[in-house]
Write an enzyme that holds these catalytic residues in place. Structure first.
Site, PDB file in Angstrom:
ATOM      1  N   CYS A   1       0.802  -1.022   0.250  1.00 12.58           N
ATOM      2  CA  CYS A   1      -0.472   0.345   0.002  1.00 12.58           C
ATOM      3  C   CYS A   1       0.477   1.167  -0.147  1.00 12.58           C
ATOM      4  O   CYS A   1       1.674   1.696  -0.968  1.00 12.58           O
ATOM      5  CB  CYS A   1      -0.647  -0.448   0.904  1.00 12.58           C
ATOM      6  SG  CYS A   1      -2.523   1.277   0.764  1.00 12.58           S
TER       7      CYS A   1
ATOM      8  N   HIS B   1      -3.344  -5.127   1.328  1.00 13.38           N
ATOM      9  CA  HIS B   1      -2.274  -5.620   2.513  1.00 13.38           C
ATOM     10  C   HIS B   1      -2.673  -7.150   2.676  1.00 13.38           C
ATOM     11  O   HIS B   1      -3.415  -7.621   4.214  1.00 13.38           O
ATOM     12  CB  HIS B   1      -3.261  -4.452   4.047  1.00 13.38           C
ATOM     13  CG  HIS B   1      -3.208  -2.969   3.670  1.00 13.38           C
ATOM     14  ND1 HIS B   1      -2.463  -2.356   4.617  1.00 13.38           N
ATOM     15  CD2 HIS B   1      -3.735  -2.328   3.130  1.00 13.38           C
ATOM     16  CE1 HIS B   1      -1.879  -1.258   4.308  1.00 13.38           C
ATOM     17  NE2 HIS B   1      -3.318  -0.928   3.546  1.00 13.38           N
TER      18      HIS B   1
ATOM     19  N   GLU C   1      -1.651  -8.556   5.030  1.00 11.17           N
ATOM     20  CA  GLU C   1      -1.044  -8.912   6.365  1.00 11.17           C
ATOM     21  C   GLU C   1      -1.622  -8.857   7.444  1.00 11.17           C
ATOM     22  O   GLU C   1      -2.103  -8.592   8.480  1.00 11.17           O
ATOM     23  CB  GLU C   1       0.178  -7.634   6.833  1.00 11.17           C
ATOM     24  CG  GLU C   1       0.442  -6.257   7.310  1.00 11.17           C
ATOM     25  CD  GLU C   1       0.110  -4.913   5.679  1.00 11.17           C
ATOM     26  OE1 GLU C   1       0.373  -6.431   4.676  1.00 11.17           O
ATOM     27  OE2 GLU C   1      -0.204  -4.317   5.870  1.00 11.17           O
TER      28      GLU C   1
HETATM   29  N1  GLN Z   1      -3.357   6.323   0.583  1.00 10.46           N
HETATM   30  C1  GLN Z   1      -2.433   6.024   2.144  1.00 10.46           C
HETATM   31  C2  GLN Z   1      -0.953   7.144   0.858  1.00 10.46           C
HETATM   32  O1  GLN Z   1      -0.917   7.403   0.116  1.00 10.46           O
HETATM   33  C3  GLN Z   1      -1.953   4.476   1.564  1.00 10.46           C
HETATM   34  C4  GLN Z   1      -3.120   4.044   2.572  1.00 10.46           C
HETATM   35  C5  GLN Z   1      -2.545   2.252   3.058  1.00 10.46           C
HETATM   36  O2  GLN Z   1      -0.966   2.665   3.311  1.00 10.46           O
HETATM   37  N2  GLN Z   1      -3.230   1.771   4.265  1.00 10.46           N
HETATM   38  O3  GLN Z   1      -0.182   6.931   1.431  1.00 10.46           O
END
Ligand code: GLN
Length: 192
Positions: A80, A170, A172
């Site tokens: 992410c 994710h 995890e």
């Molecule tokens: N929206 C977040 C970002 O731009 C990422 C979200 C996440 O890691 N769950 O960094």
């Protein structure tokens, strides 16, 4: 196997739990001196890429982290916000990426309505796995050196370039350890 988990902000504890289920040791990377330890790989967790980016600079860790990854040929796995940090381009000057993978990440790519959702999709070489997306990015463009491992609704949500692995979701936050196992296998391969 010893994995350094970048622990500046975000969901790093969940990665540590996953790794311990797979009998891999984790080390939290919180400050510059933590990067002096011997590591076999690095995980960059989810969180806010703008915050992780700022903290890497404030704590003077950015260059040391990049040197460690490059000089020691270390595999890296980002989830992410971690994917955003691994890209070459985030299209946001506040999220300065590490540029490990030849791709552009689109942040908060699913809009407000679809900010968070779960699905099940195919992950190349692993099979069908549960995926949790939280204000997730996707990979908007990737060079031909990047292998696409998974797509959801036509968007790239997992990719690999050599020893670098990134997922928009994710793993995890599920009870499925397959993607972490895939990363540990990448580390073992990289050592040979
Ligand atoms: N929206 C977040 C970002 O731009 C990422 C979200 C996440 O890691 N769950 O960094």
């Amino acid at each position: 196997m010893k994995i350094g988990v970048l622990a500046l902000q975000g969901a790093f504890e969940e990665h540590i739990k996953m790794l311990s289920q797979l009998n891999a040791e984790s080390i939290e990377l919180r400050q510059l001196k933590d990067l002096q330890q011997d590591l076999d790989g690095i995980i960059i967790p989810g969180g806010e890429s703008t915050v992780i980016s700022k903290l890497l600079d404030d704590l003077n860790m950015r260059e040391a982290l990049l040197n460690k990854i490059n000089n020691e040929n270390l595999p890296v796995f980002g989830t992410c916000a971690g994917l955003i940090m691994m890209s070459q381009n985030t299209e946001d000057p506040k999220a300065v990426p590490l540029g490990l993978m030849e791709c552009t990440a689109k942040r908060n790519a699913y809009g407000r309505q679809l900010g968070s959702f779960s699905t099940t999709a195919e992950f190349d070489g692993v099979g069908s796995i549960p995926m949790v997306f939280i204000r997730a990015p996707y990979i908007k463009e990737a060079s031909e050196n990047v292998d696409i491992l998974s797509t959801v609704d036509g968007k790239i949500v997992a990719a690999r370039q050599g020893r670098f692995l990134a997922t928009a979701f994710h793993p995890e936050l599920t009870d499925n350890t397959c993607v972490h196992k895939y990363f540990l296998d990448m580390i073992a391969e990289n050592k040979q």
